[in-house]
Design a protein around this motif. Structure first.
Motif, PDB file in Angstrom:
ATOM      1  N   ARG A 198     -11.677   0.668   3.109  1.00 13.20           N
ATOM      2  CA  ARG A 198     -10.460   0.292   3.827  1.00 13.20           C
ATOM      3  C   ARG A 198     -10.248   1.105   5.099  1.00 13.20           C
ATOM      4  O   ARG A 198      -9.437   0.738   5.937  1.00 13.20           O
ATOM      5  N   GLY A 199     -10.937   2.259   5.209  1.00 13.17           N
ATOM      6  CA  GLY A 199     -10.743   3.090   6.385  1.00 13.17           C
ATOM      7  C   GLY A 199     -11.202   4.507   6.143  1.00 13.17           C
ATOM      8  O   GLY A 199     -11.662   4.855   5.049  1.00 13.17           O
ATOM      9  N   PRO A 200     -11.084   5.373   7.158  1.00 11.67           N
ATOM     10  CA  PRO A 200     -11.621   6.733   7.068  1.00 11.67           C
ATOM     11  C   PRO A 200     -10.777   7.715   6.266  1.00 11.67           C
ATOM     12  O   PRO A 200     -11.248   8.804   5.944  1.00 11.67           O
ATOM     13  N   GLU A 201      -9.544   7.377   5.958  1.00 11.43           N
ATOM     14  CA  GLU A 201      -8.633   8.314   5.300  1.00 11.43           C
ATOM     15  C   GLU A 201      -8.322   7.904   3.862  1.00 11.43           C
ATOM     16  O   GLU A 201      -8.424   6.730   3.501  1.00 11.43           O
ATOM     17  N   ASP A 202      -7.909   8.885   3.070  1.00 16.77           N
ATOM     18  CA  ASP A 202      -7.387   8.614   1.737  1.00 16.77           C
ATOM     19  C   ASP A 202      -5.888   8.374   1.827  1.00 16.77           C
ATOM     20  O   ASP A 202      -5.248   8.719   2.828  1.00 16.77           O
ATOM     21  N   GLU A 203      -5.330   7.783   0.782  1.00 19.66           N
ATOM     22  CA  GLU A 203      -3.890   7.623   0.674  1.00 19.66           C
ATOM     23  C   GLU A 203      -3.397   8.251  -0.628  1.00 19.66           C
ATOM     24  O   GLU A 203      -4.055   8.137  -1.665  1.00 19.66           O
ATOM     25  N   PRO A 204      -2.245   8.926  -0.606  1.00 20.71           N
ATOM     26  CA  PRO A 204      -1.703   9.520  -1.831  1.00 20.71           C
ATOM     27  C   PRO A 204      -1.328   8.445  -2.842  1.00 20.71           C
ATOM     28  O   PRO A 204      -0.882   7.357  -2.466  1.00 20.71           O
ATOM     29  N   ILE A 205      -1.492   8.763  -4.103  1.00 16.17           N
ATOM     30  CA  ILE A 205      -1.214   7.783  -5.143  1.00 16.17           C
ATOM     31  C   ILE A 205       0.267   7.421  -5.183  1.00 16.17           C
ATOM     32  O   ILE A 205       0.650   6.348  -5.668  1.00 16.17           O
ATOM     33  N   GLY A 206       1.120   8.292  -4.629  1.00 15.02           N
ATOM     34  CA  GLY A 206       2.555   8.009  -4.581  1.00 15.02           C
ATOM     35  C   GLY A 206       2.874   6.722  -3.848  1.00 15.02           C
ATOM     36  O   GLY A 206       3.837   6.017  -4.197  1.00 15.02           O
ATOM     37  N   LEU A 207       2.065   6.381  -2.835  1.00 15.23           N
ATOM     38  CA  LEU A 207       2.277   5.133  -2.095  1.00 15.23           C
ATOM     39  C   LEU A 207       2.055   3.921  -2.990  1.00 15.23           C
ATOM     40  O   LEU A 207       2.804   2.949  -2.936  1.00 15.23           O
ATOM     41  N   ALA A 208       1.011   3.974  -3.809  1.00 15.66           N
ATOM     42  CA  ALA A 208       0.703   2.847  -4.698  1.00 15.66           C
ATOM     43  C   ALA A 208       1.778   2.681  -5.770  1.00 15.66           C
ATOM     44  O   ALA A 208       2.184   1.558  -6.085  1.00 15.66           O
ATOM     45  N   ILE A 209       2.254   3.795  -6.318  1.00 14.96           N
ATOM     46  CA  ILE A 209       3.302   3.733  -7.338  1.00 14.96           C
ATOM     47  C   ILE A 209       4.593   3.191  -6.739  1.00 14.96           C
ATOM     48  O   ILE A 209       5.307   2.398  -7.357  1.00 14.96           O
ATOM     49  N   GLU A 210       4.886   3.605  -5.496  1.00 10.56           N
ATOM     50  CA  GLU A 210       6.069   3.100  -4.804  1.00 10.56           C
ATOM     51  C   GLU A 210       5.964   1.596  -4.578  1.00 10.56           C
ATOM     52  O   GLU A 210       6.923   0.848  -4.778  1.00 10.56           O
ATOM     53  N   ALA A 211       4.774   1.120  -4.187  1.00 11.27           N
ATOM     54  CA  ALA A 211       4.563  -0.313  -3.966  1.00 11.27           C
ATOM     55  C   ALA A 211       4.729  -1.101  -5.261  1.00 11.27           C
ATOM     56  O   ALA A 211       5.261  -2.219  -5.261  1.00 11.27           O
ATOM     57  N   LEU A 212       4.277  -0.533  -6.371  1.00 16.21           N
ATOM     58  CA  LEU A 212       4.489  -1.183  -7.669  1.00 16.21           C
ATOM     59  C   LEU A 212       5.971  -1.405  -7.929  1.00 16.21           C
ATOM     60  O   LEU A 212       6.388  -2.458  -8.401  1.00 16.21           O
ATOM     61  N   ARG A 213       6.761  -0.380  -7.627  1.00 17.39           N
ATOM     62  CA  ARG A 213       8.208  -0.486  -7.846  1.00 17.39           C
ATOM     63  C   ARG A 213       8.816  -1.562  -6.954  1.00 17.39           C
ATOM     64  O   ARG A 213       9.666  -2.346  -7.406  1.00 17.39           O
ATOM     65  N   TRP A 214       8.404  -1.633  -5.696  1.00 16.60           N
ATOM     66  CA  TRP A 214       8.928  -2.654  -4.783  1.00 16.60           C
ATOM     67  C   TRP A 214       8.680  -4.058  -5.322  1.00 16.60           C
ATOM     68  O   TRP A 214       9.516  -4.945  -5.171  1.00 16.60           O
ATOM     69  N   HIS A 215       7.504  -4.244  -5.926  1.00 15.77           N
ATOM     70  CA  HIS A 215       7.106  -5.586  -6.356  1.00 15.77           C
ATOM     71  C   HIS A 215       7.411  -5.860  -7.818  1.00 15.77           C
ATOM     72  O   HIS A 215       6.996  -6.887  -8.365  1.00 15.77           O
ATOM     73  N   GLY A 216       8.131  -4.960  -8.473  1.00 18.75           N
ATOM     74  CA  GLY A 216       8.502  -5.165  -9.864  1.00 18.75           C
ATOM     75  C   GLY A 216       9.553  -6.242 -10.034  1.00 18.75           C
ATOM     76  O   GLY A 216      10.057  -6.824  -9.056  1.00 18.75           O
TER      77      GLY A 216
END
Length: 316
Positions: A204-222
């Motif tokens: 997806r790109g050169p950088e990593d992303e913190p897992i907090g972003l994915a957990i936050e996205a889960l909450r948005w789409h719950g």
């Protein structure tokens, strides 16, 4: 070392000329979030030999798995250099743990809420201290989403902002499976076993992303999720934002489709709103994809001038 700001500690990490451009790299330590170790890298581009403060400030926010190089290649090609050569005072921010910004102590818990509530206001305050004119903000993908969150949450000072351009940014694309509670529970359980999402492994790109972003996205789409946090409804707050807003969407963007980008735009309360779809049907060279809308040879010819004209139009 003396701070470059009276607001909070700021170190001027480097000051170089890159061909015809000047490049100043600052490292901000606002100390305004629960994690006091947060430091944010901010690159300023201008024409070498000229005072940067003579130009209108423009702030560029990268998307997920990315860094400043999305806007500014080592060969000085990109939207950032293009705008700097046009006389603008260009600032390129790198989010926590990306590019020249070091990882903070609670890096794995970082999320859009942190960026919007703490980091963007600090960036805005510092830029306004250096160039006391309202800035034009351009965000791509997650950068635009973060900007929308900061505005919807009323975290930023409106008088410091002249306009907003959101490129390939949306929060309305639904994943219906994520609304099933057991799927949410399993998803959270699995994600919490990791610290980061690897950009290189996911291609997806050169950088990593913190897992907090994915957990936050889960909450948005719950099932009862919303674009916001426990304290504020950012989506609802956007209806009170009256700044000029431009939304740019690529017809070939499968990640953030045009209909969803338009929906985010229409949630803003501004009377000065404009939606542009980059498609062959609308007279553009191609149906632009998520990255190609800003990083491609055709984008140099069609999209960069479009964004420059938007800024000039908002200044009129």
């Amino acid at each position: 070392m003396q701070s470059s700001s009276k607001l909070f500690p700021v170190a001027l990490v480097s000051a170089e000329n890159r061909g015809d451009l000047s490049e100043d790299v600052y490292r901000l330590k606002p100390g305004n979030s629960p994690d006091r170790s947060v430091e944010i890298a901010l690159t300023r581009l201008g024409n070498a030999g000229f005072a940067n403060t003579s130009g209108i400030p423009v702030v560029l926010l990268h998307g997920s798995f990315s860094n400043r190089r999305f806007w500014y290649s080592p060969k000085c090609i990109g939207l950032g250099p293009y705008l700097a050569r046009a006389g603008f005072d260009v600032w390129i921010a790198e989010m926590r743990g990306h590019g020249l910004s070091p990882r903070n102590q609670s890096y794995q818990s970082n999320c859009v809420g942190d960026y919007a509530r703490y980091d963007l206001p600090a960036i805005s305050d510092f830029i306004y201290e250096q160039n006391a004119r309202p800035a034009h903000w351009i965000g791509h993908s997650l950068g635009g989403t973060t900007l929308a969150a900061a505005l919807g949450g009323s975290y930023m000072e409106p008088s410091q902002i002249a306009s907003v351009a959101l490129c390939g940014s949306q929060v309305s694309r639904n994943y219906w499976l994520l609304k099933v509670p057991p799927v949410q529970w399993v998803g959270r359980f699995v994600l919490k076993r990791f610290e980061v999402l690897s950009g290189s492994r996911l291609k997806r790109g050169p950088e990593d992303e913190p897992i907090g972003l994915a957990i936050e996205a889960l909450r948005w789409h719950g099932l009862f999720g919303r674009f916001g946090d426990a304290e504020r409804n950012w989506w609802q707050g956007l209806s009170s934002v009256s700044l000029p807003v431009l939304a740019v969407a690529g017809a070939g963007d499968k990640q953030d489709p045009p209909w969803a980008c338009r929906k985010l735009l229409e949630q803003f309360g501004s009377s000065a709103r404009e939606f542009i779809q980059l498609s062959k049907a609308d007279g553009y060279a191609t149906d632009y994809g998520h990255i190609e809308m800003l990083v491609s040879k055709t984008a140099q010819q069609e999209v960069w001038p479009l964004l420059r004209n938007w800024i000039t139009q908002c200044q009129a």
